[in-house]
Motif scaffolding. Sequence first.
Motif, PDB file in Angstrom:
ATOM      1  N   UNK A 102     -11.154   6.068  -7.584  1.00  8.81           N
ATOM      2  CA  UNK A 102     -10.989   5.640  -8.972  1.00  8.81           C
ATOM      3  C   UNK A 102      -9.717   4.814  -9.126  1.00  8.81           C
ATOM      4  N   UNK A 103      -9.838   3.556  -9.593  1.00  6.71           N
ATOM      5  CA  UNK A 103      -8.656   2.724  -9.816  1.00  6.71           C
ATOM      6  C   UNK A 103      -7.949   3.098 -11.113  1.00  6.71           C
ATOM      7  N   UNK A 104      -6.780   2.505 -11.317  1.00 10.75           N
ATOM      8  CA  UNK A 104      -6.075   2.696 -12.573  1.00 10.75           C
ATOM      9  C   UNK A 104      -5.047   3.796 -12.575  1.00 10.75           C
ATOM     10  N   UNK A 105      -4.547   4.171 -11.397  1.00 10.40           N
ATOM     11  CA  UNK A 105      -3.579   5.272 -11.304  1.00 10.40           C
ATOM     12  C   UNK A 105      -2.269   4.806 -10.675  1.00 10.40           C
ATOM     13  N   UNK A 106      -1.857   3.589 -10.962  1.00 11.70           N
ATOM     14  CA  UNK A 106      -0.683   3.025 -10.305  1.00 11.70           C
ATOM     15  C   UNK A 106       0.571   3.811 -10.686  1.00 11.70           C
ATOM     16  N   UNK A 107       1.300   4.274  -9.670  1.00 11.35           N
ATOM     17  CA  UNK A 107       2.527   5.035  -9.909  1.00 11.35           C
ATOM     18  C   UNK A 107       3.345   5.087  -8.633  1.00 11.35           C
ATOM     19  N   UNK A 108       4.619   5.415  -8.769  1.00  4.91           N
ATOM     20  CA  UNK A 108       5.487   5.575  -7.601  1.00  4.91           C
ATOM     21  C   UNK A 108       5.002   6.722  -6.720  1.00  4.91           C
ATOM     22  N   UNK A 109       4.549   7.793  -7.358  1.00 10.27           N
ATOM     23  CA  UNK A 109       4.043   8.938  -6.587  1.00 10.27           C
ATOM     24  C   UNK A 109       2.841   8.540  -5.745  1.00 10.27           C
ATOM     25  N   UNK A 110       1.959   7.740  -6.330  1.00 13.17           N
ATOM     26  CA  UNK A 110       0.772   7.306  -5.598  1.00 13.17           C
ATOM     27  C   UNK A 110       1.139   6.362  -4.460  1.00 13.17           C
ATOM     28  N   UNK A 111       2.114   5.494  -4.673  1.00 13.74           N
ATOM     29  CA  UNK A 111       2.587   4.617  -3.604  1.00 13.74           C
ATOM     30  C   UNK A 111       3.102   5.451  -2.441  1.00 13.74           C
ATOM     31  N   UNK A 112       3.944   6.429  -2.751  1.00 13.36           N
ATOM     32  CA  UNK A 112       4.488   7.301  -1.712  1.00 13.36           C
ATOM     33  C   UNK A 112       3.371   8.006  -0.944  1.00 13.36           C
ATOM     34  N   UNK A 113       2.427   8.588  -1.664  1.00 14.11           N
ATOM     35  CA  UNK A 113       1.329   9.317  -1.024  1.00 14.11           C
ATOM     36  C   UNK A 113       0.527   8.408  -0.097  1.00 14.11           C
ATOM     37  N   UNK A 114       0.273   7.185  -0.558  1.00 13.93           N
ATOM     38  CA  UNK A 114      -0.568   6.296   0.239  1.00 13.93           C
ATOM     39  C   UNK A 114       0.169   5.734   1.450  1.00 13.93           C
ATOM     40  N   UNK A 115       1.448   5.489   1.323  1.00 14.54           N
ATOM     41  CA  UNK A 115       2.217   5.063   2.485  1.00 14.54           C
ATOM     42  C   UNK A 115       2.302   6.176   3.522  1.00 14.54           C
ATOM     43  N   UNK A 116       2.372   7.414   3.068  1.00 14.74           N
ATOM     44  CA  UNK A 116       2.333   8.544   3.995  1.00 14.74           C
ATOM     45  C   UNK A 116       0.964   8.651   4.672  1.00 14.74           C
ATOM     46  N   UNK A 117      -0.097   8.387   3.908  1.00 12.47           N
ATOM     47  CA  UNK A 117      -1.450   8.421   4.470  1.00 12.47           C
ATOM     48  C   UNK A 117      -1.608   7.352   5.546  1.00 12.47           C
ATOM     49  N   UNK A 118      -1.196   6.135   5.234  1.00 13.32           N
ATOM     50  CA  UNK A 118      -1.244   5.075   6.248  1.00 13.32           C
ATOM     51  C   UNK A 118      -0.523   5.523   7.515  1.00 13.32           C
ATOM     52  N   UNK A 119       0.671   6.094   7.348  1.00  9.37           N
ATOM     53  CA  UNK A 119       1.478   6.480   8.503  1.00  9.37           C
ATOM     54  C   UNK A 119       0.766   7.504   9.370  1.00  9.37           C
ATOM     55  N   UNK A 120       0.099   8.468   8.752  1.00  6.52           N
ATOM     56  CA  UNK A 120      -0.588   9.495   9.535  1.00  6.52           C
ATOM     57  C   UNK A 120      -1.715   8.904  10.378  1.00  6.52           C
ATOM     58  N   UNK A 121      -2.221   7.762   9.977  1.00  7.70           N
ATOM     59  CA  UNK A 121      -3.246   7.064  10.754  1.00  7.70           C
ATOM     60  C   UNK A 121      -2.642   6.058  11.744  1.00  7.70           C
ATOM     61  N   UNK A 122      -1.329   6.033  11.875  1.00  2.87           N
ATOM     62  CA  UNK A 122      -0.700   5.139  12.826  1.00  2.87           C
ATOM     63  C   UNK A 122      -0.387   3.762  12.282  1.00  2.87           C
ATOM     64  N   UNK A 123      -0.601   3.553  10.979  1.00  3.78           N
ATOM     65  CA  UNK A 123      -0.271   2.279  10.332  1.00  3.78           C
ATOM     66  C   UNK A 123       1.151   2.413   9.802  1.00  3.78           C
ATOM     67  N   UNK A 124       2.086   1.788  10.479  1.00  3.59           N
ATOM     68  CA  UNK A 124       3.499   2.020  10.183  1.00  3.59           C
ATOM     69  C   UNK A 124       4.118   0.929   9.303  1.00  3.59           C
ATOM     70  N   UNK A 125       3.398  -0.169   9.087  1.00  5.99           N
ATOM     71  CA  UNK A 125       3.853  -1.234   8.193  1.00  5.99           C
ATOM     72  C   UNK A 125       2.663  -1.759   7.408  1.00  5.99           C
ATOM     73  N   UNK A 126       2.853  -1.919   6.094  1.00  5.05           N
ATOM     74  CA  UNK A 126       1.793  -2.419   5.220  1.00  5.05           C
ATOM     75  C   UNK A 126       2.330  -3.583   4.394  1.00  5.05           C
ATOM     76  N   UNK A 127       1.586  -4.680   4.383  1.00  4.87           N
ATOM     77  CA  UNK A 127       1.873  -5.800   3.498  1.00  4.87           C
ATOM     78  C   UNK A 127       0.881  -5.715   2.347  1.00  4.87           C
TER      79      UNK A 127
END
Length: 429
Positions: A102-127
Amino acid sequence: MRTHFLSTGIFLLLLLVSCKDRADKETATVTAFVGADIIDGTGSDPIRNGVLLISDGRVLSVGSVSQVEVPEGAGVIDVSGKTIIPGIINAHGHVGDVKGIEPGHYSAENIQDQLELYARYGVTTVVSLGDDGREAELFRAAVDTSASPGRARLYIAGTVVSGTTPEDAVAVVDENMRMGVDFMKIRVDDNLGSGTKMSEEVYRAVIDRSHEHGIRLAAHMYYLEDAKALLRSGADFIAHSVRDVAVDSSLIRLLKERNVCYCPTLTRDLSTFVYGEIPDFFEDPFFLREVDTTILQPLKDPQRRLQVRQSRSAQTYKQGLQRALKNLKTLSDSGVVIAFGTDSGVSGRFQGYFEHLEMELMAEAGLSPMEILTSATGSAARCLDLKDVGTLEPGKLADFVVLDKDPIADITNTRGISSVWIGGKSVMR
């Protein structure tokens, strides 16, 4: 005289003790990963039975066991039988907006959570190429160079630049600059005939203004002719595949002459039609380990699946993906530099997992595992001028992934993640 010699002796002794203490401290911060095959991200052959030394969050040395001496007192991690690759770079993603599907939930908390998710999958940099708000500014790698332990580094493009006049569009560029961004992003696309493209007059003004600010511009497009017109106008990054027709020699010439990279985002097109059926990856443990299965129920709904199958745009994008696969192979074989990216972070494009799925599609297109891994590491960093990431070379940030199996033998072996390290710190998984 005796007093002088005594004083000198004491001074030298203290100096030696001081140097030893300093050396001991330096040695104590060194960690050696020993015994793995190492793919350094440059495109060079793997280093067999390698040693990776890291210290203070950066690569100290890398080479074979016969080339690299492990300092006395260094911490040693035995990774025999495994493979080390640089951290994966997603050169086209999005962060912060979607929760579940579901879109429409932009927040600092969500950014943090998603960057952590990327990292757990081995994605260490996101543009993140667009739709970035002020909440993302403090997460930027340019601001937080250390990257908090456990999350991917982030680069942003701010608001996707739009406008019906050059003046309107340039005003968006200037506003992005006031916020603080790393790139600009435009869309030149009529959405399969359902909308109006940004005019050449407008996007030329946007490109010129971006360059005045010293900022590179990434272009969303679909059609071959638009890709060529954007390159002639100065666009710095082609952020999607050409999907209408076969690429031609003039596009190849433009890309190579201007040293512009091409980002396929194959899973972007896959996501438009794959939910017409229940995808095989809904049963993949590598996918399920990070997803709340309750959010998948709407995607399994028979009526929704029927709508996808009957959607003209979904079926057009399905055909477009086949063209994109062929174009990717042609461009890669022609020497165009491919920058790995997925457009993940939009509803139905699952962050982290889709990066591994993208690699599988690139292999389907005919790229070798080494070509894919180089695209997702060293090439992605060079294409976007990302500093200190992408390769395992002395002085670079210690962002890397330890894999259980060799991805050169099978690119899907990137899914067997033993551990992820960002800035020399282990990511909890």
